[in-house]
Enzyme design. Structure first.
Site, PDB file in Angstrom:
ATOM      1  N   LYS A 124       2.377  -3.534   6.728  1.00 12.43           N
ATOM      2  CA  LYS A 124       2.799  -3.582   5.316  1.00 12.43           C
ATOM      3  C   LYS A 124       4.325  -3.453   5.217  1.00 12.43           C
ATOM      4  O   LYS A 124       4.971  -4.155   4.432  1.00 12.43           O
ATOM      5  CB  LYS A 124       2.106  -2.485   4.509  1.00 12.43           C
ATOM      6  N   SER A 139       0.846  -1.208   0.000  1.00 14.69           N
ATOM      7  CA  SER A 139       0.000   0.000   0.000  1.00 14.69           C
ATOM      8  C   SER A 139       0.867   1.238   0.000  1.00 14.69           C
ATOM      9  O   SER A 139       1.984   1.235   0.546  1.00 14.69           O
ATOM     10  CB  SER A 139      -0.856  -0.019   1.274  1.00 14.69           C
ATOM     11  N   TYR A 146      -1.508  -0.514  10.972  1.00 16.91           N
ATOM     12  CA  TYR A 146      -1.769  -1.151   9.673  1.00 16.91           C
ATOM     13  C   TYR A 146      -0.588  -0.916   8.738  1.00 16.91           C
ATOM     14  O   TYR A 146      -0.067  -1.858   8.117  1.00 16.91           O
ATOM     15  CB  TYR A 146      -3.061  -0.588   9.069  1.00 16.91           C
TER      16      TYR A 146
END
Ligand code: NAD
Ligand code: UFG
Length: 355
Positions: free
Chosen positions: A176, A148, A172
């Site tokens: 990643k 992302s 979050y």
């Protein structure tokens, strides 16, 4: 079957016929029943591969599998399993010859990740460890990973290319980054391993058939599903987070990318995978659209009203973020074809078909 493998009625057994079908090979899509994975399944199949989904349906609906079958005109295989479950993953890989994994399974709600960082680490990071171990056992050496643009943190410069500094501004985003680093170690740990981490900007829209699209659980955090709910009258108005950003109309600018374009980027990555060690590549359009650009395009294309009110800025937001997508063009021969009008039209068609 291994303890806890939890294959379900969707596709209880691996289809041995898959080995004999005219196919370039099997692509296993973890998280394949989700918003992005379902669209990738369609494009992977159109490119001659056989998609097999693996999902625990924690944020998606089982009906997606039937709708995909309707769309593709053939049954779609789906294994109900959690990527964190070693036995289930071993059983999944032990049953057939997977050419490559497209790894989408993960939790993605930024706010929830702040409340439950351990859950996000366990699901996304540890889940990937278990997945890679299962791949190692059977010698599956190719992966396309759903990364992302969140890995770039707050933009330091625009457009954002792949050399932009990295930082995690929420748990979050940390998952990643952790997974990208884990994949660096994984490709170095054995011969002939190939990984492409695709850093998505803001995927929106739906398949033109309106059979698959985005169905977030509860009240959405992201702009497009929120706009859709307001247009449907399910929410009274859109709160626009800030009207005084240094952008052309004062509202936040992002790089929205049609999910079908995004899906095609995965097929292009599969085609180039064997020439990669571990490469990171942006998938975006390179064009910024503001919140009000989205609202106005939505109203114009769909003849729907989207009442909105300017609210305070949302904590952690940036004024603008958009990709430099030129590496994807050079490396994958891919560029986005669809525009904002296509995105808002298809998002609305899908929502209307849901009734
Ligand atoms: P989604 O929630 O629609 O799909 C994720 C899928 O993964 C769901 O079907 C869910 O049930 C499954 N899943 C989650 N944890 C699992 C587990 N432990 N085992 C098996 N299945 C599991 O989300 P999406 O928008 O399709 O996102 C797919 C991937 O792309 C995610 O990794 C996400 O972080 C990444 N991504 C999404 C966006 C976005 O804006 N949608 C942007 C950048 C990156
Ligand atoms: N916005 C509103 N009102 C809303 C929702 C969003 O005004 O109700 C605005 C935001 O302030 C932002 C834009 O719409 O300017 C887009 O917001 P999203 O939440 O849809 O997307 P973000 O770019 O803020 O971030 C999301 C995820 C990130 C991820 C990124 C790209 O939260 O983790 O998409 O995938 F990195």
């Amino acid at each position: 079957m291994e303890d806890g493998a939890a294959f379900n009625g969707l596709s209880c057994s691996w289809p041995t016929t898959l080995h004999t079908m005219a196919s370039r090979g099997i692509i296993l899509l973890t998280g394949g029943a989700g918003f992005i994975g379902s669209h990738i399944a369609v494009e992977v199949a159109a490119a001659g591969w056989t998609p097999v989904l693996l999902d625990n349906f924690c944020t998606s609906e089982r009906s997606v599998v039937d709708r995909l079958g309707e769309l593709m005109g053939m049954p779609v295989r789906c294994i109900e399993a959690d990527i964190r479950h070693e036995g289930a993953m071993r059983a999944a890989f032990g049953s057939t010859a997977v050419h490559a994994v497209i790894h989408l399974a993960g939790l993605k709600a930024v706010g929830e990740s702040v409340e439950k960082p351990e859950l996000y680490h366990d699901n996304n990071v540890r889940g990937t460890e278990v997945l890679l171990a299962a791949m190692d056992e059977v010698g599956v050496r190719r992966m396309v990973f759903s990364s992302s643009c969140t890995v770039y943190g707050t933009p330091q410069r625009l457009p954002i290319d792949e050399s932009h500094p990295l930082s995690a501004i929420n748990p979050y985003g940390q998952t990643k980054l952790d997974i990208e680093h884990m994949l660096d170690r994984w490709v170095d740990a054995g011969p002939d391993r190939h990984v492409c981490s695709l850093r998505y900007f803001n995927p929106v829209g739906a398949h033109a058939s309106a059979l698959i699209g985005e169905s977030p659980l509860g009240i959405p955090n992201n702009l497009m599903p929120f706009v859709v709910m307001v247009a449907r009258g399910e929410l009274p108005e859109l709160g626009v987070f800030g009207g005084d950003w240094p952008t052309h109309d004062g509202t936040g600018v992002r790089d929205y990318i049609h999910v079908v374009d995004l899906a095609r980027g995965h097929v292009a990555a599969l085609d180039q995978l064997d020439s990669m060690h571990h490469e990171r590549i942006n998938l975006g359009t390179g064009m910024g659209a503001s919140v009000l650009d989205v609202v106005h395009a939505f109203e114009r294309m769909n003849g729907a009203k989207v009442p909105y009110a300017i609210r305070p800025r949302r904590a952690g937001d940036a004024a603008a973020a958009y990709a430099d997508p030129s590496l994807a063009e050079r490396r994958l021969g891919w560029r986005a074809q669809l525009g904002l009008d296509d995105m808002v039209r298809d998002a609305w068609s899908f929502a209307q078909r849901q009734g």
